[in-house]
Write a protein that holds these residues in place. Structure first.
Motif, PDB file in Angstrom:
ATOM      1  N   ARG A  83       0.804  -1.218   0.000  1.00 21.40           N
ATOM      2  CA  ARG A  83       0.000   0.000   0.000  1.00 21.40           C
ATOM      3  C   ARG A  83       0.838   1.270   0.000  1.00 21.40           C
ATOM      4  O   ARG A  83       0.312   2.350  -0.283  1.00 21.40           O
ATOM      5  N   ASN A  84       2.116   1.166   0.324  1.00 21.28           N
ATOM      6  CA  ASN A  84       2.972   2.352   0.278  1.00 21.28           C
ATOM      7  C   ASN A  84       3.808   2.402  -0.998  1.00 21.28           C
ATOM      8  O   ASN A  84       4.773   3.148  -1.082  1.00 21.28           O
ATOM      9  N   SER A  85       3.429   1.606  -2.013  1.00 19.28           N
ATOM     10  CA  SER A  85       4.140   1.609  -3.302  1.00 19.28           C
ATOM     11  C   SER A  85       3.174   2.058  -4.382  1.00 19.28           C
ATOM     12  O   SER A  85       2.372   1.256  -4.892  1.00 19.28           O
ATOM     13  N   PRO A  86       3.180   3.326  -4.778  1.00 15.58           N
ATOM     14  CA  PRO A  86       2.229   3.815  -5.776  1.00 15.58           C
ATOM     15  C   PRO A  86       2.489   3.192  -7.146  1.00 15.58           C
ATOM     16  O   PRO A  86       3.630   2.910  -7.514  1.00 15.58           O
ATOM     17  N   GLY A  87       1.424   2.975  -7.896  1.00 14.34           N
ATOM     18  CA  GLY A  87       1.549   2.424  -9.240  1.00 14.34           C
ATOM     19  C   GLY A  87       0.553   1.312  -9.476  1.00 14.34           C
ATOM     20  O   GLY A  87      -0.219   0.926  -8.588  1.00 14.34           O
ATOM     21  N   ARG A  88       0.577   0.774 -10.719  1.00 17.53           N
ATOM     22  CA  ARG A  88      -0.365  -0.268 -11.118  1.00 17.53           C
ATOM     23  C   ARG A  88       0.341  -1.557 -11.528  1.00 17.53           C
ATOM     24  O   ARG A  88      -0.283  -2.453 -12.087  1.00 17.53           O
ATOM     25  N   GLY A  89       1.631  -1.652 -11.238  1.00 20.31           N
ATOM     26  CA  GLY A  89       2.387  -2.812 -11.680  1.00 20.31           C
ATOM     27  C   GLY A  89       2.488  -3.902 -10.634  1.00 20.31           C
ATOM     28  O   GLY A  89       1.945  -3.795  -9.523  1.00 20.31           O
ATOM     29  N   LEU A  90       3.212  -4.956 -11.010  1.00 16.94           N
ATOM     30  CA  LEU A  90       3.443  -6.058 -10.091  1.00 16.94           C
ATOM     31  C   LEU A  90       4.802  -6.673 -10.380  1.00 16.94           C
ATOM     32  O   LEU A  90       5.344  -6.542 -11.476  1.00 16.94           O
ATOM     33  N   ILE A  91       5.341  -7.330  -9.370  1.00 25.40           N
ATOM     34  CA  ILE A  91       6.542  -8.133  -9.541  1.00 25.40           C
ATOM     35  C   ILE A  91       6.299  -9.480  -8.869  1.00 25.40           C
ATOM     36  O   ILE A  91       5.580  -9.562  -7.870  1.00 25.40           O
ATOM     37  N   ALA A  92       6.861 -10.516  -9.457  1.00 25.95           N
ATOM     38  CA  ALA A  92       6.735 -11.866  -8.914  1.00 25.95           C
ATOM     39  C   ALA A  92       8.104 -12.319  -8.431  1.00 25.95           C
ATOM     40  O   ALA A  92       9.097 -12.223  -9.153  1.00 25.95           O
ATOM     41  N   VAL A  93       8.137 -12.793  -7.199  1.00 23.82           N
ATOM     42  CA  VAL A  93       9.381 -13.186  -6.542  1.00 23.82           C
ATOM     43  C   VAL A  93       9.376 -14.699  -6.341  1.00 23.82           C
ATOM     44  O   VAL A  93       8.458 -15.244  -5.729  1.00 23.82           O
ATOM     45  N   ARG A  94      10.378 -15.359  -6.847  1.00 20.82           N
ATOM     46  CA  ARG A  94      10.441 -16.814  -6.736  1.00 20.82           C
ATOM     47  C   ARG A  94      10.958 -17.223  -5.349  1.00 20.82           C
ATOM     48  O   ARG A  94      11.414 -16.367  -4.571  1.00 20.82           O
ATOM     49  N   PRO A  95      10.942 -18.501  -5.010  1.00 27.86           N
ATOM     50  CA  PRO A  95      11.253 -18.909  -3.637  1.00 27.86           C
ATOM     51  C   PRO A  95      12.645 -18.556  -3.126  1.00 27.86           C
ATOM     52  O   PRO A  95      12.833 -18.458  -1.912  1.00 27.86           O
ATOM     53  N   ASP A  96      13.621 -18.342  -4.018  1.00 30.37           N
ATOM     54  CA  ASP A  96      14.963 -17.998  -3.531  1.00 30.37           C
ATOM     55  C   ASP A  96      15.180 -16.502  -3.421  1.00 30.37           C
ATOM     56  O   ASP A  96      16.303 -16.046  -3.212  1.00 30.37           O
ATOM     57  N   GLY A  97      14.104 -15.708  -3.529  1.00 30.97           N
ATOM     58  CA  GLY A  97      14.195 -14.267  -3.290  1.00 30.97           C
ATOM     59  C   GLY A  97      14.563 -13.433  -4.487  1.00 30.97           C
ATOM     60  O   GLY A  97      14.751 -12.219  -4.349  1.00 30.97           O
ATOM     61  N   HIS A  98      14.647 -14.025  -5.678  1.00 31.64           N
ATOM     62  CA  HIS A  98      14.966 -13.259  -6.886  1.00 31.64           C
ATOM     63  C   HIS A  98      13.688 -12.924  -7.647  1.00 31.64           C
ATOM     64  O   HIS A  98      12.768 -13.745  -7.744  1.00 31.64           O
ATOM     65  N   VAL A  99      13.636 -11.700  -8.170  1.00 29.08           N
ATOM     66  CA  VAL A  99      12.532 -11.284  -9.029  1.00 29.08           C
ATOM     67  C   VAL A  99      12.682 -11.998 -10.370  1.00 29.08           C
ATOM     68  O   VAL A  99      13.767 -12.029 -10.947  1.00 29.08           O
ATOM     69  N   ASP A 100      11.594 -12.579 -10.881  1.00 30.28           N
ATOM     70  CA  ASP A 100      11.676 -13.268 -12.174  1.00 30.28           C
ATOM     71  C   ASP A 100      10.665 -12.751 -13.183  1.00 30.28           C
ATOM     72  O   ASP A 100      10.797 -13.013 -14.367  1.00 30.28           O
ATOM     73  N   PHE A 101       9.640 -12.051 -12.719  1.00 31.65           N
ATOM     74  CA  PHE A 101       8.645 -11.488 -13.638  1.00 31.65           C
ATOM     75  C   PHE A 101       8.209 -10.151 -13.087  1.00 31.65           C
ATOM     76  O   PHE A 101       7.989 -10.006 -11.880  1.00 31.65           O
ATOM     77  N   ARG A 102       8.093  -9.177 -13.985  1.00 31.48           N
ATOM     78  CA  ARG A 102       7.528  -7.895 -13.580  1.00 31.48           C
ATOM     79  C   ARG A 102       6.777  -7.303 -14.766  1.00 31.48           C
ATOM     80  O   ARG A 102       7.078  -7.588 -15.925  1.00 31.48           O
ATOM     81  N   CYS A 103       5.824  -6.450 -14.457  1.00 35.83           N
ATOM     82  CA  CYS A 103       5.016  -5.850 -15.506  1.00 35.83           C
ATOM     83  C   CYS A 103       4.409  -4.557 -14.982  1.00 35.83           C
ATOM     84  O   CYS A 103       4.135  -4.433 -13.780  1.00 35.83           O
ATOM     85  N   GLY A 104       4.199  -3.591 -15.878  1.00 32.27           N
ATOM     86  CA  GLY A 104       3.640  -2.306 -15.483  1.00 32.27           C
ATOM     87  C   GLY A 104       2.159  -2.351 -15.191  1.00 32.27           C
ATOM     88  O   GLY A 104       1.616  -1.403 -14.626  1.00 32.27           O
ATOM     89  N   THR A 105       1.488  -3.428 -15.592  1.00 31.87           N
ATOM     90  CA  THR A 105       0.081  -3.637 -15.280  1.00 31.87           C
ATOM     91  C   THR A 105      -0.095  -5.100 -14.851  1.00 31.87           C
ATOM     92  O   THR A 105       0.834  -5.894 -14.931  1.00 31.87           O
ATOM     93  N   THR A 106      -1.310  -5.431 -14.427  1.00 31.14           N
ATOM     94  CA  THR A 106      -1.589  -6.820 -14.066  1.00 31.14           C
ATOM     95  C   THR A 106      -1.909  -7.601 -15.336  1.00 31.14           C
ATOM     96  O   THR A 106      -3.073  -7.734 -15.732  1.00 31.14           O
ATOM     97  N   ASP A 107      -0.878  -8.076 -15.996  1.00 31.98           N
ATOM     98  CA  ASP A 107      -1.010  -8.861 -17.217  1.00 31.98           C
ATOM     99  C   ASP A 107      -1.282 -10.313 -16.825  1.00 31.98           C
ATOM    100  O   ASP A 107      -0.360 -11.084 -16.549  1.00 31.98           O
TER     101      ASP A 107
END
Length: 344
Positions: free
Chosen positions: A299-323
């Motif tokens: 809630r303290n991160s403005p915007g409409r995007g998302l990031i997906a974090v895999r189990p070892d803590g690395h980001v593997d997918f991100r997008c500016g909208t909910t694709d």
């Protein structure tokens, strides 16, 4: 490497770990000897031990040779008692591949390096964490082995394509540092005997620069390892700006998900994949989320995007909208989607 436990004369004013630079190499003294007051550790390009197994304790080092090591670095101390000593031959090697079929190599079975900068343990731990979650998710990959297909191959192959290049870069670092520590060549000898003492007064100034020190610690502790070249690292469209890139380790932060602020890494400590939504992002459809996926709204991160974090803590997918389609494809790739093949 040369190791010894010994007592030194006139060490009443000496405390804490110490390092000394000489033309023949570096010498360390630690007040942690198991059989005497001090543990000596010295790096030498040729410390004997021919025919010994790498990493195994070799022959004892004569008292006179150890005293010569102390004199070489200008240390005015005499060995009063020598409790134990040994030569330890080192190996620098990297397996040609970390996977062949059902066989995976990790840790010391996959790579060996000198202890310079202390990279071996962290590299082995990262191997295990990287491989562990992929083995756990592979059977759920769309068209994977559980369904009689080969969908898991991309996920399992990514272990080699991610970890081997990362380890190779660490081997270059440790080999370079060990060369500077132990080589008797003209350049490294000059660096230790002339350049290092002249640069020593600048060390306290550099240590006062917290951002510089923090960045150095992140690099040495391997928190800057990046898997951006991996087949699992996917950039959605439209691109999300101002966030960790695919392949980056997710940094910690104070976030709000409802209620009092919390540490992000604490929220992600549970098993599985975590999808982090920005404040105004649309929620992904439940139909694409598997049982190992947790969704959190920051809630303290403005915007409409998302990031997906895999189990070892690395980001593997991100997008500016909910694709939803892009997220579903990525979840299927790693075996975390809600497709029938991913259900137990």
């Amino acid at each position: 490497m040369v190791l010894a436990d010994l007592d030194l004369s006139g060490d009443s004013g000496r405390s804490g770990a110490q390092v000394f630079a000489g033309r023949q190499g570096l010498l360390f003294l630690f007040p942690l000897g198991e059989q005497a007051a001090w543990r000596l550790l010295a790096t030498r390009a040729s410390a004997g031990g021919s025919g010994l197994d790498f990493g195994q304790l070799g022959t004892a080092v004569p008292h006179t040779d150890l005293q010569r090591l102390l004199s070489d670095v200008g240390l005015d101390a005499r060995i009063e008692r020598l409790a134990w000593s040994a030569r330890v031959p080192l190996q620098c090697s990297l397996a040609a591949r970390f996977r062949r079929g059902r066989l995976f190599l990790a840790g010391d079975a996959a790579h060996n390096c000198s202890p310079a900068t202390g990279q071996g343990m962290n590299a082995g731990i990262q191997d295990a964490v990287n491989l562990g979650w992929k083995l756990g998710f592979a059977a759920n990959c769309s068209g994977g082995e559980a369904a009689g297909g080969l969908g898991a191959e991309v996920l399992l192959d990514s272990y080699d394509t991610e970890r081997r290049p990362a380890t190779h870069r660490r081997l270059i670092l440790t080999h370079t540092v060990f060369w500077a520590e132990a080589s008797t060549g003209r350049i490294p000898s000059w660096l230790r005997a002339v350049a290092a003492p002249r640069a020593a007064p600048a060390v306290p100034i550099l240590l006062d620069r917290r951002r510089l020190v923090a960045e150095g610690i992140r690099f040495i502790s391997q928190l800057r390892v990046n898997y951006g070249h991996s087949a699992l690292s996917v950039e959605g469209r439209p691109r999300l700006h101002g966030a960790p890139r695919p392949g980056d380790r997710l940094p910690d932060a104070t976030v709000s998900v409802g209620g009092p602020p919390q540490r992000l890494h604490g929220l992600l400590a549970g098993a599985g994949v975590h999808v982090l939504l920005q404040r105004d992002a649309a929620p992904p459809p439940d139909a694409v989320l598997g049982p190992q996926v947790t969704v959190l709204r920051l809630r303290n991160s403005p915007g409409r995007g998302l990031i997906a974090v895999r189990p070892d803590g690395h980001v593997d997918f991100r997008c500016g909208t909910t694709d939803a389609a892009g997220l579903s494809n990525w979840l299927s790739l790693i075996g975390a989607s809600a497709s029938p093949s991913s259900r137990p």
